[in-house]
Motif scaffolding. Sequence first.
Motif, PDB file in Angstrom:
ATOM      1  N   ILE A 102       0.841  -1.195   0.000  1.00 35.17           N
ATOM      2  CA  ILE A 102       0.000   0.000   0.000  1.00 35.17           C
ATOM      3  C   ILE A 102       0.884   1.256   0.000  1.00 35.17           C
ATOM      4  O   ILE A 102       1.931   1.277   0.621  1.00 35.17           O
ATOM      5  CB  ILE A 102      -0.929  -0.017   1.235  1.00 35.17           C
ATOM      6  N   ASP A 103       0.415   2.276  -0.683  1.00 37.08           N
ATOM      7  CA  ASP A 103       1.149   3.540  -0.748  1.00 37.08           C
ATOM      8  C   ASP A 103       1.430   4.088   0.643  1.00 37.08           C
ATOM      9  O   ASP A 103       0.600   3.987   1.537  1.00 37.08           O
ATOM     10  CB  ASP A 103       0.319   4.602  -1.484  1.00 37.08           C
ATOM     11  N   ALA A 104       2.592   4.707   0.761  1.00 43.77           N
ATOM     12  CA  ALA A 104       3.019   5.214   2.064  1.00 43.77           C
ATOM     13  C   ALA A 104       2.020   6.198   2.659  1.00 43.77           C
ATOM     14  O   ALA A 104       1.731   6.161   3.852  1.00 43.77           O
ATOM     15  CB  ALA A 104       4.387   5.853   1.937  1.00 43.77           C
ATOM     16  N   SER A 105       1.451   7.059   1.808  1.00 45.86           N
ATOM     17  CA  SER A 105       0.581   8.089   2.365  1.00 45.86           C
ATOM     18  C   SER A 105      -0.776   7.524   2.758  1.00 45.86           C
ATOM     19  O   SER A 105      -1.558   8.180   3.427  1.00 45.86           O
ATOM     20  CB  SER A 105       0.415   9.241   1.377  1.00 45.86           C
ATOM     21  N   LEU A 106      -1.079   6.311   2.324  1.00 46.08           N
ATOM     22  CA  LEU A 106      -2.366   5.712   2.672  1.00 46.08           C
ATOM     23  C   LEU A 106      -2.204   4.575   3.663  1.00 46.08           C
ATOM     24  O   LEU A 106      -3.164   4.110   4.253  1.00 46.08           O
ATOM     25  CB  LEU A 106      -3.051   5.183   1.420  1.00 46.08           C
ATOM     26  N   ARG A 107      -0.953   4.114   3.833  1.00 44.45           N
ATOM     27  CA  ARG A 107      -0.720   2.949   4.672  1.00 44.45           C
ATOM     28  C   ARG A 107      -1.240   3.167   6.079  1.00 44.45           C
ATOM     29  O   ARG A 107      -1.946   2.335   6.629  1.00 44.45           O
ATOM     30  CB  ARG A 107       0.779   2.644   4.705  1.00 44.45           C
ATOM     31  N   THR A 155       5.841  15.571   2.566  1.00 43.94           N
ATOM     32  CA  THR A 155       6.970  14.942   3.251  1.00 43.94           C
ATOM     33  C   THR A 155       6.724  14.919   4.752  1.00 43.94           C
ATOM     34  O   THR A 155       7.009  13.936   5.431  1.00 43.94           O
ATOM     35  CB  THR A 155       8.276  15.725   2.976  1.00 43.94           C
ATOM     36  N   ARG A 156       6.188  16.026   5.256  1.00 42.35           N
ATOM     37  CA  ARG A 156       5.934  16.095   6.692  1.00 42.35           C
ATOM     38  C   ARG A 156       4.952  15.027   7.122  1.00 42.35           C
ATOM     39  O   ARG A 156       5.139  14.378   8.147  1.00 42.35           O
ATOM     40  CB  ARG A 156       5.407  17.484   7.060  1.00 42.35           C
ATOM     41  N   HIS A 157       3.944  14.822   6.292  1.00 44.31           N
ATOM     42  CA  HIS A 157       3.006  13.758   6.612  1.00 44.31           C
ATOM     43  C   HIS A 157       3.691  12.403   6.573  1.00 44.31           C
ATOM     44  O   HIS A 157       3.522  11.559   7.451  1.00 44.31           O
ATOM     45  CB  HIS A 157       1.831  13.755   5.639  1.00 44.31           C
ATOM     46  N   LEU A 158       4.487  12.207   5.512  1.00 43.97           N
ATOM     47  CA  LEU A 158       5.164  10.927   5.305  1.00 43.97           C
ATOM     48  C   LEU A 158       6.033  10.571   6.507  1.00 43.97           C
ATOM     49  O   LEU A 158       6.027   9.445   6.999  1.00 43.97           O
ATOM     50  CB  LEU A 158       6.030  11.061   4.058  1.00 43.97           C
ATOM     51  N   ILE A 159       6.798  11.548   6.981  1.00 37.65           N
ATOM     52  CA  ILE A 159       7.723  11.302   8.079  1.00 37.65           C
ATOM     53  C   ILE A 159       6.946  11.116   9.385  1.00 37.65           C
ATOM     54  O   ILE A 159       7.227  10.202  10.164  1.00 37.65           O
ATOM     55  CB  ILE A 159       8.710  12.484   8.245  1.00 37.65           C
ATOM     56  N   SER A 160       5.946  11.954   9.601  1.00 40.14           N
ATOM     57  CA  SER A 160       5.277  11.876  10.901  1.00 40.14           C
ATOM     58  C   SER A 160       4.346  10.677  10.996  1.00 40.14           C
ATOM     59  O   SER A 160       3.957  10.281  12.087  1.00 40.14           O
ATOM     60  CB  SER A 160       4.500  13.166  11.168  1.00 40.14           C
ATOM     61  N   SER A 161       3.999  10.072   9.858  1.00 39.28           N
ATOM     62  CA  SER A 161       3.092   8.930   9.940  1.00 39.28           C
ATOM     63  C   SER A 161       3.824   7.610  10.103  1.00 39.28           C
ATOM     64  O   SER A 161       3.195   6.566  10.207  1.00 39.28           O
ATOM     65  CB  SER A 161       2.201   8.874   8.699  1.00 39.28           C
ATOM     66  N   ILE A 169       8.551   1.802  17.031  1.00 42.48           N
ATOM     67  CA  ILE A 169       8.411   0.997  18.235  1.00 42.48           C
ATOM     68  C   ILE A 169       8.736   1.856  19.453  1.00 42.48           C
ATOM     69  O   ILE A 169       9.742   2.564  19.471  1.00 42.48           O
ATOM     70  CB  ILE A 169       9.333  -0.228  18.166  1.00 42.48           C
ATOM     71  N   GLY A 170       7.875   1.810  20.445  1.00 43.28           N
ATOM     72  CA  GLY A 170       8.099   2.594  21.647  1.00 43.28           C
ATOM     73  C   GLY A 170       7.354   3.913  21.637  1.00 43.28           C
ATOM     74  O   GLY A 170       7.401   4.668  22.593  1.00 43.28           O
ATOM     75  N   ASP A 171       6.675   4.183  20.520  1.00 45.13           N
ATOM     76  CA  ASP A 171       5.953   5.448  20.420  1.00 45.13           C
ATOM     77  C   ASP A 171       4.476   5.132  20.194  1.00 45.13           C
ATOM     78  O   ASP A 171       4.106   4.554  19.194  1.00 45.13           O
ATOM     79  CB  ASP A 171       6.531   6.236  19.241  1.00 45.13           C
ATOM     80  N   ASP A 172       3.661   5.503  21.176  1.00 43.37           N
ATOM     81  CA  ASP A 172       2.256   5.115  21.115  1.00 43.37           C
ATOM     82  C   ASP A 172       1.340   6.215  20.609  1.00 43.37           C
ATOM     83  O   ASP A 172       0.126   6.055  20.604  1.00 43.37           O
ATOM     84  CB  ASP A 172       1.776   4.671  22.502  1.00 43.37           C
ATOM     85  N   THR A 173       1.906   7.344  20.190  1.00 42.91           N
ATOM     86  CA  THR A 173       1.025   8.425  19.743  1.00 42.91           C
ATOM     87  C   THR A 173       0.294   7.994  18.475  1.00 42.91           C
ATOM     88  O   THR A 173       0.884   7.404  17.581  1.00 42.91           O
ATOM     89  CB  THR A 173       1.801   9.714  19.435  1.00 42.91           C
ATOM     90  N   PRO A 174      -1.004   8.295  18.404  1.00 38.35           N
ATOM     91  CA  PRO A 174      -1.751   7.925  17.209  1.00 38.35           C
ATOM     92  C   PRO A 174      -1.250   8.696  15.993  1.00 38.35           C
ATOM     93  O   PRO A 174      -0.876   9.866  16.105  1.00 38.35           O
ATOM     94  CB  PRO A 174      -3.195   8.301  17.542  1.00 38.35           C
ATOM     95  N   ARG A 175      -1.201   8.024  14.882  1.00 34.67           N
ATOM     96  CA  ARG A 175      -0.764   8.672  13.641  1.00 34.67           C
ATOM     97  C   ARG A 175      -1.985   9.041  12.823  1.00 34.67           C
ATOM     98  O   ARG A 175      -2.922   8.263  12.714  1.00 34.67           O
ATOM     99  CB  ARG A 175       0.091   7.700  12.827  1.00 34.67           C
ATOM    100  N   GLU A 176      -1.914  10.216  12.234  1.00 29.46           N
ATOM    101  CA  GLU A 176      -3.023  10.661  11.418  1.00 29.46           C
ATOM    102  C   GLU A 176      -2.843  10.198   9.982  1.00 29.46           C
ATOM    103  O   GLU A 176      -1.763  10.331   9.418  1.00 29.46           O
ATOM    104  CB  GLU A 176      -3.095  12.188  11.446  1.00 29.46           C
ATOM    105  N   GLY A 177      -3.886   9.668   9.409  1.00 32.37           N
ATOM    106  CA  GLY A 177      -3.839   9.334   7.997  1.00 32.37           C
ATOM    107  C   GLY A 177      -4.072  10.594   7.184  1.00 32.37           C
ATOM    108  O   GLY A 177      -4.596  11.582   7.685  1.00 32.37           O
TER     109      GLY A 177
END
Lengths: 289, 343
Positions: A188-193, B270-276, B280-288
């Motif tokens: 799956i694409d990284a931005s949708l994973r 890119t910011r989304h890519l990196i922050s998502s 391991i060890g980080d329980d903060t929810p990630r935003e899609g």
Amino acid sequence: MNDLLLDISEVSKTFGRGGLLSRQKIAAVNQVSFQLAARRPEILAIIGESGSGKTTLARMILNIETPTSGKLVLDGIDLAAIRSSDARMAFMHKVQPIFQNPFESFNPLKRLDRYLFMTRRRFSRAAGEGAAETSVDDALQKVGLSLQEVRHRYPHELSGGQLQRVAIARALLAEPKLIVADEPVSMIDASLRISIVNLFKTLRDDLGISIIYVTHDLATAYYISDRIMIMQKGCVVESGDARTVLRAPQHPYTRQLREAVLLTEAADVAAGVSGMNDLTSPGAPERRA
Amino acid sequence: MRANVQQPHAPQDAQPILWVRDLQAHYRTSHFGVRRGVKAVDGVSFAVRRGEIYGLAGESSSGKTTLIKSIAGAIRPPLEIVGGSVEFAFLPGYGGLHRAPPVDVARIRWRHLSYIMQGSMNVLNPVRRVESAFVDFAYPHIGGSRKQFEQQVVAHLARVRLDPSVLAAFPHELSGGMRQRATLALATICRPDFIIADEPTTALDVVVQKEVLGMIRSIQRETGSSVLFVTHDMGVHAHITDRLAIMYAGRLVEEAATAEIFRNPLHPYTRHLISSLPRIGDDTPREGLGGSPPNLADPPPGCRFHPRCPLATEICKREVPAMLEADTGHRVACFAVNQGARA
């Protein structure tokens, strides 16, 4: 009715290899037992390298593979006792698969919406063409697609990531109690994973679907799973609460897996400050040494 | 012809070995009079320096494979190079492998430019022994007696910790990791100037992946090759690449030193890519991220990320942002970021 959604006791699967004279037996899955509770839906991650038997185990839960020994019971149905097509349908209603390679899950010569409407027709109680379209569209919306994008399309017209999302939408249409997902996000694409991974959480929390998440990716397993099971060469070497296991792995193999994770922990701690710009560079000191 | 690389690992001010200038590669099809064009690569410019590992990250259908195909000169209809040029330091003057005469291409292939592909099975012929692949690919370039060549191959295989016995094996007899290491040895035996690595470790187990990445790194340092490393896995990029370019919907959106991208990502994508990235060890929810990657047959006007971008303004819908330097060596194509940086 049942306390256990899935009860697996001492299941083994051996494959034979070679000819009549030099026959070798390979234990793909060796005496594996675990349970999933019916009341409390959970995400169980099965982790292991290729050849560790995790896919064989998943296929046995899906009744694609028959175990050599041991017993699998899904929500009161003994998998070995499924004979009639009615029993099979009832079984498929409870458990749905998501496979690794979406290009293999769909026939390249058939349209994608056909799969969705077929599944809808087979499993859903509500009838009607309009209702079918709405529920198919709903399922697709949940995975970040829409019926408009998928209607009349063939598998080759969509990317692997999009196809996998169609596969997940199709599984949702059967309203199952258990989803067995074999490496579901690796294509799956990284931005949708992360949306898909979050979707699994939503399925567990809102729809009460338990998920068996087969993967080799420790980071996503840590992120979504409640329990974790590490397999090596057919045996479960370590299992337990995902956070406990991954924070302090006991078995040498788990530790080896843990060390192979490329985004290292030192960076994670700094990155724990969840602000978007506070991310430190993982692996940087090693690289610039 | 072949420049002597003095500093295998000092990419900061090294000379570029590859220039890609405003490359446009489109897929053009025409069925029953209906023309369809997919702008898979649309105005991409970057340069890869000698001795560096240049990462290219992007999701599926972002055009990274088309970009590699264009660079490698593997242009077959319906793919067409519509504009721009690709120039290697070792093949000057043609503006791309696809424009160079076949004699020149045959000369530089494998000697100066080699590939590591995702499926090692696609590189190694399944019905021939591994040895014959080495003979076919590398012997014409290395020359000498067969015995010398064989010794060289065995010595090179030792670098990727493979036993000489693999030469006599068929590809299916080797494990995935061994096959990929054999492919790596095959791609590097001629000590090429430039290696294109297309998802070389994606099919491997995590433990084996780390090992293979380490080998690519050590061989690259030893030979001083440049590597164009393409993968969608940000973890792999963080581990191995020196500089990193992020591709979205056929265009580059950001380029900087890898450490800088991870420390200070500027483009919203890119910011989304990196922050998502789950850690391991980080329980903060990630935003899609909402929406989905655009269909390249009908991309949105202006900045292609604007329908999904939290910072989008009017100008993003009309005009295409240029790749501007926001900081030294850090290029980004975003109106919101560049405005802030320039103000």
